[in-house]
Motif scaffolding. Structure first.
Motif, mmCIF file in Angstrom:
data_model
loop_
_atom_site.group_PDB
_atom_site.id
_atom_site.type_symbol
_atom_site.label_atom_id
_atom_site.label_comp_id
_atom_site.label_asym_id
_atom_site.label_seq_id
_atom_site.Cartn_x
_atom_site.Cartn_y
_atom_site.Cartn_z
ATOM 1 N N SER A 6 0.732 -1.029 0.085
ATOM 2 C CA SER A 6 -0.128 -0.129 0.300
ATOM 3 C C SER A 6 0.882 1.210 0.026
ATOM 4 O O SER A 6 1.851 1.125 0.361
ATOM 5 N N SER A 7 0.364 2.341 -0.560
ATOM 6 C CA SER A 7 0.934 3.581 -0.443
ATOM 7 C C SER A 7 1.270 4.100 0.974
ATOM 8 O O SER A 7 0.644 3.813 1.953
ATOM 9 N N THR A 8 2.235 4.891 0.895
ATOM 10 C CA THR A 8 2.639 5.414 2.315
ATOM 11 C C THR A 8 1.690 6.796 2.724
ATOM 12 O O THR A 8 1.488 7.455 1.824
ATOM 13 N N GLU A 9 1.687 7.062 3.870
ATOM 14 C CA GLU A 9 1.164 8.188 4.316
ATOM 15 C C GLU A 9 1.742 9.279 3.599
ATOM 16 O O GLU A 9 1.157 10.413 3.135
ATOM 17 N N GLU A 10 3.206 9.369 3.594
ATOM 18 C CA GLU A 10 4.010 10.441 2.988
ATOM 19 C C GLU A 10 3.726 10.470 1.473
ATOM 20 O O GLU A 10 3.391 11.741 0.905
ATOM 21 N N GLU A 12 0.615 9.809 -0.047
ATOM 22 C CA GLU A 12 -0.626 10.292 0.082
ATOM 23 C C GLU A 12 -0.529 11.943 0.385
ATOM 24 O O GLU A 12 -1.281 12.871 -0.428
ATOM 25 N N GLN A 13 0.390 12.355 1.166
ATOM 26 C CA GLN A 13 0.554 13.805 1.577
ATOM 27 C C GLN A 13 1.233 14.550 0.347
ATOM 28 O O GLN A 13 0.596 15.684 -0.045
#
Length: 135
Positions: A6-10, A12-13
């Motif tokens: 899955s994509s990281t939070e960073e 997505e930011q």
């Protein structure tokens, strides 16, 4: 069975930051404020809700970030130099965004001329300062 990350939070930011940059600095050069508000209403540069294509995988997040950066780069150079391959590259990146489920309903021709009315409005908009210190 297939394993995906899955994509990281960073990531997505960063995607959210790139989308913000489109709305704050790219779109105002070519469109009026009312058109930009309409883009927000119809969900331009947001994941397509009717499609489950955007799965927020690591690969998709990198693809979306790269496409947005390439589009901004082309539009930035577009003002100075018109390269023959720009339109093809622009369209290719739009296709990739749409395949990832990101709604971007424009063509290269939509950005063919700078909107003088939009430019005047942009100059009147409040711009956030980078820091709070006066030099």
């Amino acid at each position: 069975m297939k394993t995906v990350f899955s994509s990281t939070e960073e990531q997505e930011q960063e995607i959210a930051s790139l989308v913000s940059r489109f709305y704050e600095s790219v779109f105002p050069k070519y469109f009026t404020e009312s058109e930009i508000l309409h883009f927000r209403e119809i969900g331009v540069l947001e994941p397509n809700q009717s499609s489950v294509t955007y799965l927020a995988t690591l690969r998709d997040a990198f693809q979306v970030m790269t496409c947005l950066q390439v589009l901004m780069s082309i539009l930035d150079k577009h003002k100075r130099v018109m390269e023959p391959k720009s339109e093809e590259l622009f369209q290719h990146n739009i296709t990739l965004l749409n395949e990832c489920g990101i709604f971007f309903p424009f063509y290269y021709d939509h950005f063919s001329s700078i909107n003088l009315e939009a430019n005047n409005e942009m100059q009147m908009m409040d711009i956030q300062v980078a820091n709070q210190y006066l030099v």
